[in-house]
Design a protein around this motif. Sequence first.
Motif, mmCIF file in Angstrom:
data_model
loop_
_atom_site.group_PDB
_atom_site.id
_atom_site.type_symbol
_atom_site.label_atom_id
_atom_site.label_comp_id
_atom_site.label_asym_id
_atom_site.label_seq_id
_atom_site.Cartn_x
_atom_site.Cartn_y
_atom_site.Cartn_z
ATOM 1 N N ASP A 21 0.768 -1.237 -0.034
ATOM 2 C CA ASP A 21 0.005 0.032 0.108
ATOM 3 C C ASP A 21 1.062 1.217 -0.063
ATOM 4 O OD1 ASP A 21 -3.063 0.664 0.962
ATOM 5 O OD2 ASP A 21 -1.648 2.223 1.262
ATOM 6 N N SER A 22 0.611 2.269 -0.855
ATOM 7 C CA SER A 22 1.338 3.381 -1.152
ATOM 8 C C SER A 22 1.408 4.335 0.154
ATOM 9 C CB SER A 22 0.882 4.254 -2.279
ATOM 10 O OG SER A 22 -0.277 4.633 -1.985
ATOM 11 N N GLY A 23 0.507 4.200 1.293
ATOM 12 C CA GLY A 23 0.157 4.743 2.384
ATOM 13 C C GLY A 23 0.678 4.001 3.705
ATOM 14 N N SER A 24 1.162 3.012 3.849
ATOM 15 C CA SER A 24 1.156 2.110 4.756
ATOM 16 C C SER A 24 1.998 2.453 5.969
ATOM 17 C CB SER A 24 1.629 0.668 4.421
ATOM 18 O OG SER A 24 2.615 0.628 3.733
ATOM 19 N N GLN A 25 2.862 3.309 5.848
ATOM 20 C CA GLN A 25 3.669 3.978 6.841
ATOM 21 C C GLN A 25 2.966 4.490 8.170
ATOM 22 O OE1 GLN A 25 7.076 5.866 5.571
ATOM 23 N NE2 GLN A 25 7.253 7.181 7.267
ATOM 24 N N ASP A 26 1.815 5.221 7.604
ATOM 25 C CA ASP A 26 1.098 6.033 8.543
ATOM 26 C C ASP A 26 -0.236 5.594 8.703
ATOM 27 O OD1 ASP A 26 3.274 7.809 8.995
ATOM 28 O OD2 ASP A 26 2.660 8.917 7.089
ATOM 29 N N ASN A 27 -0.565 4.267 8.226
ATOM 30 C CA ASN A 27 -2.045 3.695 8.263
ATOM 31 C C ASN A 27 -1.850 2.202 8.498
ATOM 32 O OD1 ASN A 27 -3.750 5.917 7.189
ATOM 33 N ND2 ASN A 27 -1.861 5.881 5.764
ATOM 34 N N ASP A 28 -3.067 1.788 9.192
ATOM 35 C CA ASP A 28 -3.094 0.138 9.288
ATOM 36 C C ASP A 28 -3.710 -0.438 8.212
ATOM 37 O OD1 ASP A 28 -3.235 -2.158 10.621
ATOM 38 O OD2 ASP A 28 -4.924 -1.625 11.641
ATOM 39 N N CYS A 29 -2.944 -0.951 7.506
ATOM 40 C CA CYS A 29 -3.430 -1.426 6.117
ATOM 41 C C CYS A 29 -3.292 -3.000 6.055
ATOM 42 C CB CYS A 29 -2.533 -0.965 4.630
ATOM 43 S SG CYS A 29 -2.656 0.971 4.925
ATOM 44 N N TYR A 30 -4.124 -3.899 5.693
ATOM 45 C CA TYR A 30 -4.245 -5.219 5.658
ATOM 46 C C TYR A 30 -5.177 -5.805 4.752
ATOM 47 C CZ TYR A 30 -8.226 -4.211 8.894
ATOM 48 O OH TYR A 30 -9.378 -3.729 9.257
ATOM 49 N N LEU A 31 -5.073 -7.156 4.458
ATOM 50 C CA LEU A 31 -5.863 -8.105 3.847
ATOM 51 C C LEU A 31 -6.118 -9.044 4.618
ATOM 52 C CD1 LEU A 31 -6.645 -9.492 1.034
ATOM 53 C CD2 LEU A 31 -4.600 -10.738 1.049
ATOM 54 N N ILE A 32 -7.487 -9.442 4.693
ATOM 55 C CA ILE A 32 -8.110 -10.513 5.501
ATOM 56 C C ILE A 32 -8.685 -11.572 4.595
ATOM 57 C CG2 ILE A 32 -9.892 -11.452 7.202
ATOM 58 C CD1 ILE A 32 -9.564 -8.595 8.457
ATOM 59 N N LEU A 33 -8.124 -12.821 4.714
ATOM 60 C CA LEU A 33 -8.763 -14.056 4.098
ATOM 61 C C LEU A 33 -9.611 -14.963 4.975
ATOM 62 C CD1 LEU A 33 -5.947 -14.869 1.442
ATOM 63 C CD2 LEU A 33 -7.991 -13.400 1.070
ATOM 64 N N SER A 34 -10.763 -15.348 4.613
ATOM 65 C CA SER A 34 -11.508 -16.365 5.640
ATOM 66 C C SER A 34 -12.608 -16.872 4.812
ATOM 67 C CB SER A 34 -12.155 -15.310 6.643
ATOM 68 O OG SER A 34 -13.367 -14.743 6.043
ATOM 69 N N PRO A 35 -13.090 -18.002 5.946
ATOM 70 C CA PRO A 35 -14.277 -18.799 5.280
ATOM 71 C C PRO A 35 -15.678 -18.218 5.143
ATOM 72 C CG PRO A 35 -13.700 -19.666 7.083
ATOM 73 C CD PRO A 35 -12.724 -18.587 6.833
ATOM 74 N N ASN A 36 -15.578 -16.885 5.890
ATOM 75 C CA ASN A 36 -16.849 -16.330 6.375
ATOM 76 C C ASN A 36 -17.186 -15.058 5.804
ATOM 77 O OD1 ASN A 36 -16.213 -14.726 8.354
ATOM 78 N ND2 ASN A 36 -15.533 -16.538 9.493
ATOM 79 N N ASN A 37 -18.196 -14.493 6.007
ATOM 80 C CA ASN A 37 -18.594 -13.010 5.364
ATOM 81 C C ASN A 37 -18.620 -12.126 6.646
ATOM 82 O OD1 ASN A 37 -19.157 -11.112 3.632
ATOM 83 N ND2 ASN A 37 -21.415 -11.513 3.730
#
Length: 108
Positions: free
Chosen positions: A37-53
């Motif tokens: 992410d181009s702004g990850s230094q100052d932000n909480d950036c993430y991806l979540i993968l899961s079996p549910n919604n």
Amino acid sequence: FDGDSFSTTAKTKIDLSVKFSVPANVKAVSVVAAIQDSGSQDNDCYLILSPNNTAGSGIVMNCTYINDRYNRDNLNVPCDSNGDIYYQVQTSGAGTMDVYLSIWGYWI
């Protein structure tokens, strides 16, 4: 998911048989993921993968705290009863996160 740019996205289903040619009804998949992410230094950036919604539920992969630096990982992700998974992304802004996902195996 081949470097597509994302904005913050609520839980969204990935039909693995359509997107990755994974057989229906598999129990879990082995995913190689890379995100930046181009702004990850100052932000909480993430991806979540899961079996549910369910928002915020699943295996979390964070961006590094250096802007535009890739974080890579191998994730074993459980599937829903149809053999699909869901993703959720939290980004620093509009179209700032690049996501690569590839499936390297699955469990029947």
